[in-house]
Design an enzyme around this catalytic site. Structure first.
Site, short mmCIF file in Angstrom:
data_model
loop_
_atom_site.label_atom_id
_atom_site.label_comp_id
_atom_site.label_asym_id
_atom_site.label_seq_id
_atom_site.Cartn_x
_atom_site.Cartn_y
_atom_site.Cartn_z
N ARG A 1 3.32 0.31 -0.02
CA ARG A 1 2.60 0.34 1.24
C ARG A 1 1.11 0.44 0.93
O ARG A 1 0.72 1.18 0.02
CB ARG A 1 3.02 1.56 2.09
CG ARG A 1 4.37 1.44 2.74
CD ARG A 1 4.40 0.39 3.85
NE ARG A 1 5.70 0.27 4.48
CZ ARG A 1 6.63 -0.62 4.11
NH1 ARG A 1 6.41 -1.45 3.12
NH2 ARG A 1 7.79 -0.69 4.76
N GLU B 1 -2.73 -4.24 7.14
CA GLU B 1 -2.19 -5.60 7.16
C GLU B 1 -1.70 -5.99 8.55
O GLU B 1 -1.26 -5.12 9.29
CB GLU B 1 -1.07 -5.74 6.13
CG GLU B 1 0.13 -4.85 6.37
CD GLU B 1 1.14 -4.94 5.24
OE1 GLU B 1 0.77 -4.80 4.06
OE2 GLU B 1 2.32 -5.19 5.56
N HIS C 1 2.42 -9.69 1.84
CA HIS C 1 3.63 -8.85 2.01
C HIS C 1 4.91 -9.69 1.95
O HIS C 1 5.66 -9.77 2.93
CB HIS C 1 3.56 -8.06 3.32
CG HIS C 1 4.48 -6.87 3.34
ND1 HIS C 1 4.22 -5.71 4.02
CD2 HIS C 1 5.67 -6.66 2.72
CE1 HIS C 1 5.21 -4.85 3.84
NE2 HIS C 1 6.12 -5.42 3.05
C1 8YV Z 1 10.09 -5.56 5.13
C2 8YV Z 1 9.33 -3.99 3.47
O1 8YV Z 1 10.87 -6.64 5.24
O2 8YV Z 1 11.55 -3.29 3.30
C3 8YV Z 1 10.39 -2.95 3.43
O3 8YV Z 1 10.06 -1.77 3.49
O4 8YV Z 1 8.20 -3.71 3.30
C4 8YV Z 1 9.70 -5.38 3.71
O5 8YV Z 1 10.72 -5.72 2.86
C5 8YV Z 1 8.91 -5.73 6.00
O6 8YV Z 1 8.51 -4.46 6.45
C6 8YV Z 1 9.23 -6.60 7.18
O7 8YV Z 1 8.11 -6.81 7.93
#
Ligand code: 8YV
Length: 313
Positions: A225, A254, A272
């Site tokens: 993150r 983001e 991402h």
């Molecule tokens: C998500 C991600 O698909 O799984 C997570 O925590 O960061 C990604 O794989 C994403 O948040 C989708 O917008």
């Protein structure tokens, strides 16, 4: 459903439930007020903020099914103490995200995106692309040795790169050097991969001191993150050579990416895409549906997060 999800998720949920799609309403707040007394579950798109304030408005809420392994956008603590089950989508994305982490590491160390841009611009016809740093002789640090961190460590092992780690606890069954703080880990390695959860507990965990400890040969990779890294400190460290480079798949605000990062040549930026393949997103979406269907049928949900369900005391 506060925000759109993959079409097959919406189709399957439409077959099993009466789904209120908030983003389609001319006045989302008015729709929410109208349906709130009857809403018993939320299907949460990745990153959709499911706050205590929102959940408080839904007196019959029992289940929040989130898309993604990270659930920092869902107030799971509040949900847990109010008897609401939160689910996420672990495991099905582990290998995909680890693939991305290895790719991003190699892109950043070997300057592969820059090399590709060089070829496309026709510069190869004039002279070869300059030599780059190497993964050879490096040691990697995994910050957050969970399921994805371990999958990344396996990939580094296959590349002949020794791995150290830091997490909240030393893991008894893990035979890798453990460091008690992020600074200690950063000092011991020259590739630092951030794989922690997001949220308030890890905010700015990678700060100026960690970047300084990583050092002038160091490469920072973040597939977790954006909030885990102090972005301003990172920009400064990339600018003044405190670290060598970075590979980032995630950003604090983001999809907005700071111009200061866009302006730098020693950072590789991805939008991402850690889990973003058709294969893996399909599996994640299916798990969102499976969790909701299990809850609706009174069966244990396949993947509850550890904070839930905890009955209010
Ligand atoms: C998500 C991600 O698909 O799984 C997570 O925590 O960061 C990604 O794989 C994403 O948040 C989708 O917008």
């Amino acid at each position: 459903m506060p925000a759109p999800m993959m079409p097959f998720i919406m189709e399957r949920l439409d077959q099993a439930f009466h789904v209120h799609k908030l983003w389609l309403a001319a006045d989302a707040d008015a729709l929410l007020a109208e349906v709130a007394p009857s809403v018993r579950a939320i299907a949460a798109a990745g990153g959709a903020a499911i706050t205590a304030d929102l959940m408080r408005r839904l007196p019959r809420l029992e289940c929040v099914s989130g898309f993604g392994v990270g659930y920092d956008s869902i107030d799971a603590q509040w949900a847990g103490t109010h008897g609401i089950t939160v689910t996420n989508t672990p495991d099905v994305l582990t290998e995909e995200v680890a693939d991305t982490a290895l790719a991003l590491t190699l892109m950043a160390v070997r300057r592969l995106p820059q090399a590709e841009r060089y070829l496309r611009a026709g510069h190869w016809l004039e002279k070869p692309f300059p030599l780059t740093p190497s993964l050879r002789g490096r040691t990697a640090g995994v910050l957050g040795l969970g399921r994805i961190g371990k999958a990344i460590a396996r990939r580094f092992a296959a590349c002949g790169v020794p791995v150290h780690y830091h997490g909240r606890h030393r893991q008894a069954d893990v035979d890798l050097p453990y460091h008690a703080t992020p600074v200690d880990l950063a000092r011991a390695v020259d590739v630092l991969v951030v794989v922690t959860p997001g949220g308030s507990e890890t905010r700015n965990l990678v700060d100026a001191a960690v970047l300084k400890a990583l050092g002038p040969d160091g490469i920072l990779v973040n597939i977790a993150r954006g909030t885990v890294v102090d972005e301003q400190a990172l920009v400064a460290a990339l600018r003044d050579g405190t670290i060598l480079g970075a590979g980032l798949d995630v950003f604090a605000q983001e999809p907005a990416v700071p111009q200061a990062l866009l302006d730098l040549d020693n950072v590789v930026l991805l939008p991402h895409v850690g889990s973003a393949t058709t294969h893996t997103r399909q599996a994640m979406g299916q798990l969102v549906v499976d969790n909701l269907v299990a809850w609706a049928e009174g069966r244990p949900v396949p993947t509850p997060v550890p904070e839930t369900p905890i009955k209010a005391g």
